[in-house]
Design a protein around this motif. Structure first.
Motif, PDB file in Angstrom:
ATOM      1  N   ASP A 380       0.828  -1.202   0.000  1.00 57.28           N
ATOM      2  CA  ASP A 380       0.000   0.000   0.000  1.00 57.28           C
ATOM      3  C   ASP A 380       0.866   1.257   0.000  1.00 57.28           C
ATOM      4  OD1 ASP A 380      -2.845   0.985   0.281  1.00 57.28           O
ATOM      5  OD2 ASP A 380      -1.953   1.970   2.015  1.00 57.28           O
ATOM      6  N   THR A 381       1.962   1.226   0.743  1.00 56.32           N
ATOM      7  CA  THR A 381       2.872   2.369   0.778  1.00 56.32           C
ATOM      8  C   THR A 381       3.424   2.661  -0.611  1.00 56.32           C
ATOM      9  OG1 THR A 381       3.486   1.904   3.077  1.00 56.32           O
ATOM     10  CG2 THR A 381       5.021   3.233   1.784  1.00 56.32           C
ATOM     11  N   TYR A 382       3.877   1.620  -1.309  1.00 56.36           N
ATOM     12  CA  TYR A 382       4.424   1.804  -2.661  1.00 56.36           C
ATOM     13  C   TYR A 382       3.352   2.341  -3.610  1.00 56.36           C
ATOM     14  CZ  TYR A 382       7.013   0.920  -6.951  1.00 56.36           C
ATOM     15  OH  TYR A 382       7.657   1.069  -8.151  1.00 56.36           O
ATOM     16  N   LEU A 383       2.157   1.787  -3.525  1.00 56.66           N
ATOM     17  CA  LEU A 383       1.077   2.192  -4.429  1.00 56.66           C
ATOM     18  C   LEU A 383       0.575   3.599  -4.132  1.00 56.66           C
ATOM     19  CD1 LEU A 383      -0.751  -1.232  -4.495  1.00 56.66           C
ATOM     20  CD2 LEU A 383       0.379  -0.154  -6.432  1.00 56.66           C
ATOM     21  N   LYS A 384       0.908   4.132  -2.952  1.00 55.65           N
ATOM     22  CA  LYS A 384       0.567   5.520  -2.636  1.00 55.65           C
ATOM     23  C   LYS A 384       1.652   6.481  -3.139  1.00 55.65           C
ATOM     24  CE  LYS A 384      -3.232   4.590  -0.201  1.00 55.65           C
ATOM     25  NZ  LYS A 384      -3.204   4.378   1.246  1.00 55.65           N
ATOM     26  N   ASP A 390      13.800  -0.514  -1.423  1.00 57.11           N
ATOM     27  CA  ASP A 390      14.245  -1.606  -2.295  1.00 57.11           C
ATOM     28  C   ASP A 390      13.069  -2.534  -2.602  1.00 57.11           C
ATOM     29  OD1 ASP A 390      15.438  -3.822  -3.491  1.00 57.11           O
ATOM     30  OD2 ASP A 390      17.194  -3.778  -2.183  1.00 57.11           O
ATOM     31  N   THR A 391      12.475  -2.363  -3.778  1.00 60.06           N
ATOM     32  CA  THR A 391      11.291  -3.154  -4.123  1.00 60.06           C
ATOM     33  C   THR A 391      11.630  -4.613  -4.417  1.00 60.06           C
ATOM     34  OG1 THR A 391      11.503  -2.361  -6.410  1.00 60.06           O
ATOM     35  CG2 THR A 391       9.956  -1.203  -4.956  1.00 60.06           C
ATOM     36  N   GLU A 392      12.809  -4.868  -4.957  1.00 58.20           N
ATOM     37  CA  GLU A 392      13.201  -6.267  -5.188  1.00 58.20           C
ATOM     38  C   GLU A 392      13.345  -6.996  -3.856  1.00 58.20           C
ATOM     39  OE1 GLU A 392      13.422  -7.978  -8.058  1.00 58.20           O
ATOM     40  OE2 GLU A 392      12.610  -6.149  -8.963  1.00 58.20           O
ATOM     41  N   LEU A 393      13.910  -6.300  -2.890  1.00 54.10           N
ATOM     42  CA  LEU A 393      14.013  -6.878  -1.553  1.00 54.10           C
ATOM     43  C   LEU A 393      12.626  -7.081  -0.959  1.00 54.10           C
ATOM     44  CD1 LEU A 393      15.885  -7.731   0.813  1.00 54.10           C
ATOM     45  CD2 LEU A 393      15.733  -5.354   1.620  1.00 54.10           C
ATOM     46  N   ALA A 394      11.722  -6.150  -1.215  1.00 49.36           N
ATOM     47  CA  ALA A 394      10.362  -6.256  -0.689  1.00 49.36           C
ATOM     48  C   ALA A 394       9.661  -7.497  -1.225  1.00 49.36           C
ATOM     49  CB  ALA A 394       9.564  -5.002  -1.029  1.00 49.36           C
ATOM     50  N   ILE A 395       9.760  -7.740  -2.525  1.00 53.01           N
ATOM     51  CA  ILE A 395       9.148  -8.939  -3.120  1.00 53.01           C
ATOM     52  C   ILE A 395       9.785 -10.196  -2.534  1.00 53.01           C
ATOM     53  CG2 ILE A 395       8.992 -10.287  -5.238  1.00 53.01           C
ATOM     54  CD1 ILE A 395       6.902  -8.177  -5.212  1.00 53.01           C
TER      55      ILE A 395
END
Length: 716
Positions: A380-384, A390-395
């Motif tokens: 939700d934070t990213y989509l806001k 680090d999105t790769e780390l997030a996934i």
């Protein structure tokens, strides 16, 4: 608000997201934890003042570094410190009270990592004043600690804390305590007896300063806090307070609170309404709290290492099963830099521990509650639009639990969930008679399945925007498995056996299961029953409406409120007043219920929160609801609209991410309760009852045009 009625909030002096807080304790915590509230308005006595206190939690924790006062000859007996009190004053960052028995006025304020007190005698009877640091008294189930005499004016040490909500891990809270008196008498206690040792430890350890007269007419006490070391506690104290006086620190606290609370300006003629709104916003800014020291160090208890947060502020106390629903969406909107650092903190926890936090506390995970609640916060934070992590780390971190069918402390029942699409009631692992948060048992298989569905949807949403199409497709599919637990005959979600049959003896009003405590949830459910979970598919509300049929959907939704099953005090159904927006022609029911529930349950009184604030979750619900928009589905950056409480509110968005945008929210027309026209920057909008996050943060003016009284009839 919330200082009685099990709100578990407190009136203590602290800063936004502060590690330290100065707070009166109206309970005796020496022999037992005595509940999660440190302070209850109306309690007869104050026993002392704690320096690490958390707001709105459901289990005992902290209450650490307690200071107690007495006069005359020192005696260890607890009743010598307990005092009736009067003349309480509490403001953001400040608390004051008169202790009648001791004839002392106590004032306190704080910085992020330290506190400061002034204790001033009311008369000149020259009785000695005793200041007692009692390491055997805190709110936690763990008691005791250690201390070291650095000088007669300075003591350092630590206090033990742990066993939160039955999770048996512990940690230390370090302190440095300094008084301003030149020649105090100091006595050190070990096992409740005076000793000549300069370093002691144990659950009956403490230090007493006895002062026959006070230099400058008052006793000033300064306390630094750290979760790393005594040295860091002293450094935090020295660097944050420096040479500032009590009043200088108080003024800085006022300035910091004004800075954060002024992110929203409201216009109202009602003093009560103003205080209710800003108290709710205030409570929304207490947790998670800063845990890195002024030098950036923090203690990662899971790996027993001191590390450094180089390019972010480290946070702690993530009550995520609660806060992913309202609090973190509010922080993402109004405090995006802090929210970004909270997300980075969670990802760093994954790097250190191998999993995202579930209910993290003071550097370790307690695994309290259910679901995989860090996932919707990050997605939700990213989509806001807060993408600076680090999105790769997030996934990778999300998949570490979502795809792990072996040792998985975050997602118990994951193998069954993947195999069946749901967790069977007769195959939920563990032993309910020997419950623990990590023994593999699933508390509430239906609730847990629905929580995993929401988490999987959020994985899919993040994967989708990152171009990971196959991954997104797989997790969108997994997020749909709630359909397997919907029974069209009863029109409820209900428990299923592993052979695919329904569990018999199903009672949708049941609130007792064989796990945790009586009333902790009906068979298959967590802290609720089938009614409270009947619409808990926030990521697929239109699909649920199709599955149920619009007529059944609307009928059940109306029944939920008319039969008394709606429960604002607990999280699963907290969004349900907004669901009438999904049924064309019935949107005014949302406006009716949101205002009705808000006005009924949130009042300018000590009982003015309907239940445990759950780390700001209920307070954040009110902030959104009174502004006129609400995030009903984490991972879908859309708000459901309702009539604002105020004639005008102005939101000052942050320069970080939102470029300092200012949004005016205006209510016009003849009716205070219902609106039927909505304009953005002067243009009438066809979609009246929903608004995307991007539209919100890109606009300068939102106008809710209210309908006349004669047209405001609500459809059932």
């Amino acid at each position: 608000m919330g200082t009685i009625n099990d709100g578990n909030t407190h009136p203590g002096a602290t800063l936004p997201w502060g590690m330290a807080s100065a707070l009166p304790h109206t309970k005796d915590f020496r022999e037992k934890a005595n509940g999660p509230a440190y302070y209850n308005f109306g309690d007869e006595k104050i026993y002392g003042f704690g320096n690490v206190n958390l707001s709105g939690l459901g289990c005992p924790v902290a209450g650490a570094v307690p200071l107690k006062l007495s006069t005359g000859k020192f005696d260890w007996d607890i009743e010598n410190f307990a005092s009736t009190y009067k003349d309480e004053e509490a403001y953001a960052g400040y608390y004051k009270v008169t202790l009648e028995k001791h004839q002392l006025v106590a004032e306190m304020t704080a910085t992020t990592r330290s506190t400061i007190y002034n204790f001033t005698p009311q008369n000149d009877d020259k009785q000695p004043i005793n200041l007692f640091l009692d390491l055997g008294a805190n709110t936690s189930h763990r008691k005791g600690g250690s201390l070291k005499v650095v000088s007669p004016q300075l003591i350092t040490g630590s206090q033990l804390d742990g066993a939160f909500c039955g999770f048996q891990k512990s940690t230390n809270i370090y302190f440095a305590l300094e008084i301003n008196q030149p020649n105090p008498q100091v006595k050190i206690y070990e096992n409740q007896k005076v000793t000549d040792k300069r370093e002691v430890k144990g659950d009956k350890a403490g230090v007493v300063w006895t002062l026959d007269q006070l230099d400058q007419g008052k006793l000033e006490v300064r306390v630094g806090i750290s979760f790393v070391s005594e040295k860091n506690a002293l450094d935090n104290l020295r660097k944050e307070q420096g040479d500032l006086s009590f009043e200088g620190i108080h003024q800085k606290a006022i300035a910091e609170w004004n800075k954060q609370l002024q992110k929203v300006d409201i216009e109202t003629s009602s003093n009560d309404d103003e205080q209710i709104f800003y108290t709710a916003l205030y409570h929304s800014l207490l947790l998670p709290h800063v845990i890195s020291d002024v030098n950036g160090e923090y203690y990662s208890r899971e790996i027993d290492k001191v590390l450094v947060a180089d390019d972010y502020t480290r946070y702690s106390t993530y009550s995520l099963w609660d806060t992913y629903r309202t609090l973190h969406p509010l922080l993402a909107l109004l405090y995006p830099k802090e929210q970004r650092d909270m997300v980075v903190t969670m990802l760093e926890m994954y790097k250190e521990w191998g999993w995202l936090p579930k209910w993290e506390l003071f550097g370790y995970d307690t695994f309290v509650m259910v679901g995989d609640p860090a996932v919707p916060v990050i997605s939700d934070t990213y989509l806001k639009g807060i993408t600076d992590f680090d999105t790769e780390l997030a996934i990778e971190a999300m998949l570490a639990t979502a795809a792990n069918t072996k040792k998985n402390p975050t997602r118990p029942g994951i193998s069954q969930y993947i195999e069946h699409g749901y967790i069977p009631i007769d195959d939920r692992g563990g032993d309910p008679q020997k419950f623990s948060w990590t023994n593999g048992i699933v508390w509430g298989p239906v609730s847990t399945t629905l929580e995993y569905n929401l988490a999987d949807y959020n994985i899919a949403q993040l994967a989708n925007v990152l171009g990971k199409n196959e991954l997104a497709k797989e997790y969108y599919r997994r997020s749909d498995s709630y359909k397997k637990l919907y029974d069209p005959k009863t029109t409820f979600f209900r428990p299923k056996l592993k052979n695919g049959n329904w569990m018999e003896s199903f009672n949708p009003t049941d609130r007792f299961f064989d796990i945790r405590w009586e009333g902790s949830g009906g068979k298959g459910f967590v802290e609720g029953n089938a009614w409270q979970y009947n619409f808990f598919v926030p990521h697929a509300m239109n699909d649920l409406k199709s599955l149920m049929g619009e007529e059944v959907f609307l009928s059940k939704l109306n029944d939920l409120f008319s039969n008394g099953e709606y429960d604002l005090t607990n999280e699963p159904d907290i969004t349900y007043p907004y669901l009438f927006n999904y049924v064309k022609g019935h949107e005014k029911k949302t406006q009716q219920l949101v205002r009705e529930k808000g006005d009924l349950h949130f009042t300018n009184t000590p009982s003015g929160i309907p239940g445990n604030d759950d780390a700001g979750t209920l307070s954040a619900w009110l902030v959104f609801s009174q502004l006129g928009f609400f995030p009903d589905a984490p991972g879908i950056p859309t708000y459901q609209l309702t009539t604002p409480k105020f004639e005008k509110a102005t939101i000052h968005l942050d320069d970080y991410v939102y470029n300092g945008q200012t949004i005016e929210i205006i209510k016009t027309g003849e009716n205070d309760r219902y609106f039927n026209q909505f304009t953005i920057d002067g243009k009438v909008r066809e979609e009246v009852y929903q608004l995307s996050h991007q539209e919100l943060v890109s606009t300068n003016e939102l106008v809710f045009n209210t309908v006349s009284e004669r047209l405001s009839e609500v459809k059932e």
